[in-house]
Design a protein around this motif. Structure first.
Motif, PDB file in Angstrom:
ATOM      1  N   LEU A  51       0.821  -1.205   0.000  1.00 16.32           N
ATOM      2  CA  LEU A  51       0.000   0.000   0.000  1.00 16.32           C
ATOM      3  C   LEU A  51       0.857   1.258   0.000  1.00 16.32           C
ATOM      4  CD1 LEU A  51      -2.831  -1.016   2.503  1.00 16.32           C
ATOM      5  CD2 LEU A  51      -3.041  -0.710   0.037  1.00 16.32           C
ATOM      6  N   ARG A  52       1.945   1.236   0.758  1.00 13.07           N
ATOM      7  CA  ARG A  52       2.847   2.391   0.785  1.00 13.07           C
ATOM      8  C   ARG A  52       3.447   2.646  -0.589  1.00 13.07           C
ATOM      9  NH1 ARG A  52       7.674   2.740   4.644  1.00 13.07           N
ATOM     10  NH2 ARG A  52       7.915   4.591   3.351  1.00 13.07           N
ATOM     11  N   LYS A  53       3.830   1.576  -1.264  1.00 14.87           N
ATOM     12  CA  LYS A  53       4.422   1.711  -2.589  1.00 14.87           C
ATOM     13  C   LYS A  53       3.420   2.298  -3.581  1.00 14.87           C
ATOM     14  CE  LYS A  53       6.470  -1.019  -6.321  1.00 14.87           C
ATOM     15  NZ  LYS A  53       6.850  -2.393  -6.757  1.00 14.87           N
ATOM     16  N   GLU A  54       2.195   1.761  -3.557  1.00 13.59           N
ATOM     17  CA  GLU A  54       1.180   2.239  -4.493  1.00 13.59           C
ATOM     18  C   GLU A  54       0.734   3.659  -4.159  1.00 13.59           C
ATOM     19  OE1 GLU A  54       0.543   0.709  -7.185  1.00 13.59           O
ATOM     20  OE2 GLU A  54       1.812  -0.971  -6.575  1.00 13.59           O
ATOM     21  N   PHE A  55       0.672   3.981  -2.864  1.00 21.42           N
ATOM     22  CA  PHE A  55       0.292   5.340  -2.472  1.00 21.42           C
ATOM     23  C   PHE A  55       1.341   6.339  -2.934  1.00 21.42           C
ATOM     24  CE2 PHE A  55       0.187   8.835   0.667  1.00 21.42           C
ATOM     25  CZ  PHE A  55      -1.084   9.313   0.396  1.00 21.42           C
ATOM     26  N   ALA A  56       2.611   5.970  -2.826  1.00 21.87           N
ATOM     27  CA  ALA A  56       3.675   6.853  -3.305  1.00 21.87           C
ATOM     28  C   ALA A  56       3.562   7.069  -4.812  1.00 21.87           C
ATOM     29  CB  ALA A  56       5.041   6.260  -2.941  1.00 21.87           C
ATOM     30  N   ALA A  57       3.169   6.012  -5.531  1.00 25.18           N
ATOM     31  CA  ALA A  57       2.985   6.150  -6.980  1.00 25.18           C
ATOM     32  C   ALA A  57       1.832   7.094  -7.293  1.00 25.18           C
ATOM     33  CB  ALA A  57       2.731   4.771  -7.598  1.00 25.18           C
ATOM     34  N   PHE A  58       0.743   7.004  -6.520  1.00 22.41           N
ATOM     35  CA  PHE A  58      -0.379   7.916  -6.718  1.00 22.41           C
ATOM     36  C   PHE A  58       0.027   9.354  -6.409  1.00 22.41           C
ATOM     37  CE2 PHE A  58      -3.497   4.297  -6.323  1.00 22.41           C
ATOM     38  CZ  PHE A  58      -4.071   4.494  -7.569  1.00 22.41           C
ATOM     39  N   GLU A  59       0.791   9.547  -5.342  1.00 26.82           N
ATOM     40  CA  GLU A  59       1.248  10.887  -4.996  1.00 26.82           C
ATOM     41  C   GLU A  59       2.080  11.488  -6.132  1.00 26.82           C
ATOM     42  OE1 GLU A  59       1.238  12.613  -1.236  1.00 26.82           O
ATOM     43  OE2 GLU A  59      -0.534  12.071  -2.381  1.00 26.82           O
ATOM     44  N   LYS A  60       2.946  10.667  -6.702  1.00 30.51           N
ATOM     45  CA  LYS A  60       3.779  11.134  -7.814  1.00 30.51           C
ATOM     46  C   LYS A  60       2.919  11.497  -9.014  1.00 30.51           C
ATOM     47  CE  LYS A  60       7.757   9.738 -10.625  1.00 30.51           C
ATOM     48  NZ  LYS A  60       8.738   8.639 -10.884  1.00 30.51           N
ATOM     49  N   GLN A  61       1.922  10.675  -9.306  1.00 33.36           N
ATOM     50  CA  GLN A  61       1.055  10.927 -10.452  1.00 33.36           C
ATOM     51  C   GLN A  61       0.199  12.179 -10.246  1.00 33.36           C
ATOM     52  OE1 GLN A  61       1.227   9.292 -13.285  1.00 33.36           O
ATOM     53  NE2 GLN A  61      -0.316  10.623 -14.205  1.00 33.36           N
ATOM     54  N   VAL A  62      -0.267  12.383  -9.014  1.00 32.50           N
ATOM     55  CA  VAL A  62      -1.060  13.581  -8.724  1.00 32.50           C
ATOM     56  C   VAL A  62      -0.242  14.840  -8.959  1.00 32.50           C
ATOM     57  CG1 VAL A  62      -2.080  14.897  -6.825  1.00 32.50           C
ATOM     58  CG2 VAL A  62      -2.712  12.515  -7.148  1.00 32.50           C
ATOM     59  N   ARG A  63       0.986  14.857  -8.494  1.00 29.81           N
ATOM     60  CA  ARG A  63       1.835  16.026  -8.689  1.00 29.81           C
ATOM     61  C   ARG A  63       2.189  16.231 -10.159  1.00 29.81           C
ATOM     62  NH1 ARG A  63       1.728  14.770  -3.812  1.00 29.81           N
ATOM     63  NH2 ARG A  63       2.429  16.090  -2.094  1.00 29.81           N
ATOM     64  N   LYS A  64       2.359  15.133 -10.870  1.00 27.12           N
ATOM     65  CA  LYS A  64       2.634  15.237 -12.302  1.00 27.12           C
ATOM     66  C   LYS A  64       1.441  15.818 -13.043  1.00 27.12           C
ATOM     67  CE  LYS A  64       3.915  12.386 -16.299  1.00 27.12           C
ATOM     68  NZ  LYS A  64       4.211  10.995 -16.759  1.00 27.12           N
ATOM     69  N   MET A  65       0.244  15.364 -12.680  1.00 26.86           N
ATOM     70  CA  MET A  65      -0.961  15.891 -13.316  1.00 26.86           C
ATOM     71  C   MET A  65      -1.156  17.358 -12.990  1.00 26.86           C
ATOM     72  SD  MET A  65      -4.941  14.613 -12.950  1.00 26.86           S
ATOM     73  CE  MET A  65      -4.728  13.169 -13.985  1.00 26.86           C
TER      74      MET A  65
END
Length: 342
Positions: free
Chosen positions: A191-205
């Protein structure tokens, strides 16, 4: 003679009803819940359709966009408005719902809903998925804390990176607890790994979205708030005035009028519709000097009264911030200029 149609959308098949201008039912059918099937059915009917209505729902935006692109006069209806109109219906079924929607379209007793663009839907989907993973991550952490607490093992304050190490330290020498902890920590790591990926994608968007970058010029507004607000507003032009945005997010208190005016807290259902009210209320500072003074609460003596006053101040400032951010989107101006004009 003009005709009006209502569609009650279901997962597999949708109920369709067409009525004349005098209210007489002309055609009824069950049609597959696919845009192509619905478009073909209406075109094969040979009827002149003045309006076609369908209630807002999970599939409705997809069907609405395709039917609108095909040239059909389709309207998306506000869910609560339709539900209130159907409260007196003795027997509720998909067929009766389609009939009721058709009659609403004929009489004009409906409130159209804005269908969000694909970009806004994608942003909201990303934010919803991120929030889901974040909530499950906290659920796993709290479950581990609760399980260990029953054995007198207190986790205490930890950092995000040090949580797993602290758990392993506590369960050492307890075989059953160690087995439980290993399983839940494995889930926690994923979950931590996937949440970090979502955080990265949100900032990219947020970096690639012009409107989000504009909103982030507001002090205290980051990628999450900017994307949440921009996706909820979608088209600033659909609001006649920036002052209407507060009510859109449920940030305008209700008034009870029975001989006297009494302000109520904003409706809970309205405030949860978009999730943006919490994001806005979480940024109470730096909006403007007048807004900052709202939080200078004087001594009132009663703790409950002070808490209510503080809550009202937060809502008032969030409403102010919502108006300013709408002005920023509408005029494409930075924070300072929009705050001065609002």
């Amino acid at each position: 003679m003009n005709h009006y149609a209502g569609i009650d959308v279901s997962l597999e098949c949708s109920s369709v009803c067409v009525v004349e201008a005098n209210g007489k039912i002309v055609r009824e059918a069950k049609v597959v819940s696919e845009p192509e099937a619905l478009i073909a059915w209406f075109r094969s009917s040979g009827l002149e359709l003045e309006r076609i209505g369908l209630e807002a729902g999970p599939l409705s935006q997809w069907l609405f966009a395709a039917m609108k692109a095909a040239g059909l006069a389709v309207e998306l209806l506000e869910t609560r408005h339709v539900r209130k109109a159907f409260e007196t219906m003795p027997v509720k079924s998909d067929r009766n719902d389609a009939r009721g929607i058709a009659q609403l379209m004929r009489l004009g007793w409906f409130r159209p809903v804005h269908c969000k663009s694909v970009g806004a839907q994608e942003a909201r989907s990303l934010l919803t998925a991120r929030k889901l993973v974040q909530s499950k991550l906290r659920d796993v952490e709290n479950s581990l804390r609760g399980i260990l607490r029953g054995f007198g093992l207190k986790v205490g304050k930890t950092t995000e990176r040090g949580f797993a190490g602290r758990i392993k330290e506590l369960v050492a020498g307890h075989p059953y607890l160690q087995m439980i902890a290993d399983a839940l920590l494995a889930v926690h790591a994923v979950l931590r790994k996937e949440f970090a990926a979502f955080e990265k994608q949100v900032r990219k968007m947020a970096r690639s979205e012009t409107r989000a970058r504009l909103l982030m010029s507001t002090p205290g507004v980051g990628p999450i708030v900017a994307l949440t607000y921009a996706s909820a507003i979608d088209d600033p032009g659909r609001f006649k005035s920036s002052k209407q945005v507060g009510a859109h997010f449920g940030l305008t208190p209700k008034k009870h009028q029975s001989g006297e005016d009494r302000l109520h807290r904003p409706d809970q259902q309205d405030r949860r519709r978009f999730g943006a009210h919490r994001a806005l209320r979480g940024r109470p500072h730096h909006a403007d000097e007048a807004g900052q003074r709202l939080f200078a609460i004087e001594e009132l003596g009663d703790a409950d009264q002070k808490a209510r006053r503080h809550e009202q101040a937060k809502v008032a400032l969030a409403r102010r911030l919502a108006v300013i951010m709408h002005r920023m989107l509408a005029d494409r101006t930075p924070f300072n200029a929009a705050a001065a004009a609002a």
